[in-house]
Design a protein around this motif. Structure first.
Motif, PDB file in Angstrom:
ATOM      1  N   ALA A  62     109.978  24.682  25.979  1.00 30.67           N
ATOM      2  CA  ALA A  62     108.911  25.191  26.750  1.00 30.67           C
ATOM      3  C   ALA A  62     107.741  25.791  25.332  1.00 30.67           C
ATOM      4  CB  ALA A  62     108.429  26.087  27.127  1.00 30.67           C
ATOM      5  N   PRO A  63     107.712  24.143  24.426  1.00 26.69           N
ATOM      6  CA  PRO A  63     106.662  24.198  23.478  1.00 26.69           C
ATOM      7  C   PRO A  63     105.399  24.755  23.126  1.00 26.69           C
ATOM      8  CG  PRO A  63     107.416  21.930  24.068  1.00 26.69           C
ATOM      9  CD  PRO A  63     108.654  22.879  24.786  1.00 26.69           C
ATOM     10  N   LEU A  64     104.755  24.028  24.508  1.00 23.54           N
ATOM     11  CA  LEU A  64     103.544  24.833  25.035  1.00 23.54           C
ATOM     12  C   LEU A  64     103.280  25.744  25.360  1.00 23.54           C
ATOM     13  CD1 LEU A  64     102.553  21.197  26.791  1.00 23.54           C
ATOM     14  CD2 LEU A  64     101.784  21.964  24.253  1.00 23.54           C
ATOM     15  N   ALA A  65     104.599  26.190  26.098  1.00 18.31           N
ATOM     16  CA  ALA A  65     104.123  27.956  26.571  1.00 18.31           C
ATOM     17  C   ALA A  65     104.405  28.820  25.025  1.00 18.31           C
ATOM     18  CB  ALA A  65     105.345  27.730  27.545  1.00 18.31           C
ATOM     19  N   HIS A  66     104.685  28.173  24.756  1.00 13.74           N
ATOM     20  CA  HIS A  66     105.224  29.306  22.819  1.00 13.74           C
ATOM     21  C   HIS A  66     104.073  29.506  22.839  1.00 13.74           C
ATOM     22  CE1 HIS A  66     109.367  30.517  23.467  1.00 13.74           C
ATOM     23  NE2 HIS A  66     109.817  29.388  24.241  1.00 13.74           N
TER      24      HIS A  66
END
Length: 372
Positions: free
Chosen positions: A260-264
């Protein structure tokens, strides 16, 4: 014949002519956008048109197709109070990627390369393979090791050559880009090539038509490389600019918790992914959105922010339960296709309406462990 619009780099503004086989910005090797701002047709004028995504001809950067398989116009069914599902697994190759793949194949047919190359974790590859078969174009699809055998079988059945890369999804993309620099090769990238996004945007044009000229309050969308979400944002902008909707729906972007790179980045208030390595990742059932470093990260974050939306993450356990729940309702989708429902079924929406896409058929990967 409708002239092809030029592409441009959203980062540095580099222009790429319409007849180029290049699949990325020659300066920064990033994704391209299309210099194309259409005006959608009014609702009443759509009656009697062809029953495929090509009914929205005014909004598409290519003319009437020669390689169509009847893609688009998928059903919209109610799941729960205020939440409906669009059944995009009921497309020719059983995933929403057909919407963009037909645009890439039609473009390639115009450009007449000697070879088409794509990279994919499965669904985009099978879609590109099918439409290249329809167009009689030779095709090679680079896929990461661990890709579902059923998806590999589907790619090969269409006459394309699956090239399995020892490594993850990003390794497959690197290998494809290296091969795509050869003369006469068209890189049919569903991430870098903007024509793909102008195919996926028809998902929202169909919602608008099926809902009688309106859109739900929330569009819940799975996000890996973000091609469905960015296509949705394009369509919403087109409809709003034309005065065909008076408000824009919020975009809820869903990622699998292990990748979840974008959520982070969203949680940290960032406009882009960090320059260093993205957050640590782990295997996930949602292989179709397990993208550690999506090339269009900045655009995805901006689209969600401008819509008033947010990011949600779901665990593999929630994905399992959502897949089982959908199957009990008669809807058999793959694990990645269940993530939007996994997210929204536990959200309190109040009086707001929402639509989730069911993006891929269950027979592509089978049921997750523990669902039987």
């Amino acid at each position: 014949m409708k002239p092809l619009p030029d592409c441009f780099c959203p980062v540095d503004g580099t222009r790429v002519p319409s007849d180029s086989l290049a699949g990325w910005c020659p300066a920064c090797r990033g994704p391209l956008d299309l210099d194309f701002a259409p005006t959608p047709a009014p609702l009443k004028s759509l009656a009697g048109r062809v029953n495929s995504l090509w009914r929205y001809a005014e909004c598409l950067p290519l003319p009437a197709p020669t390689v169509s398989l009847g893609e688009g116009r998928t059903p919209l069914v109610e799941l729960a109070d205020g939440v409906s599902a669009k059944l995009d697994f009921l497309t020719p190759t059983l995933s929403f990627k057909d919407r963009g793949a037909v645009m890439l194949a039609e473009l390639a047919l115009r450009l007449r390369p000697r070879q088409v190359i794509a990279d994919s974790s499965g669904n985009a590859g099978t879609a590109v393979a099918a439409y290249c078969a329809r167009a009689a174009l030779p095709c090679t699809v680079y896929v990461p090791s661990g890709t579902s055998p059923k998806k590999l079988e589907q790619i090969a059945a269409h006459g394309a050559r699956p090239h399995v890369v020892d490594g993850d999804r990003e390794a497959a993309a690197r290998a494809a880009r290296e091969a795509a620099v050869a003369e006469g090769v068209f890189y049919a990238s569903h991430v870098h090539n903007p024509y793909f996004l102008h195919g996926t945007k028809t998902y929202v044009h169909e919602l608008w038509e099926d809902l009688g000229g309106r859109l739900p309050d929330i569009l819940v969308l799975p996000v890996g490389n973000g091609t469905l979400l960015l296509g949705a944002a394009l369509a919403v902008a087109e409809l709003h600019t034309a005065g065909l909707i008076d408000r824009r729906p919020a975009l809820y972007a869903v990622q699998a918790a292990p990748v979840a790179p974008l959520a982070h980045a969203w949680a940290e208030g960032a406009d882009d992914l960090p320059g260093a390595a993205p957050p640590a990742t782990a295997p996930t059932l949602a292989e179709g959105i397990a993208i550690p470093r999506p090339p269009r990260a900045r655009q995805i974050l901006r689209a969600v922010r401008e819509s008033g939306g947010t990011f949600l993450t779901v665990t593999d356990d929630r994905i399992r339960h959502a897949q089982r729940d959908l199957a009990s309702r008669g809807l058999y989708v793959e694990t990645t296709g269940a993530v939007a429902w996994a997210a929204v079924r536990e959200e309190t929406l109040g009086q707001r309406t929402a639509v989730v896409p069911l993006c891929g058929a269950g027979m592509k990967t089978g049921m997750a462990d523990g669902c039987l």
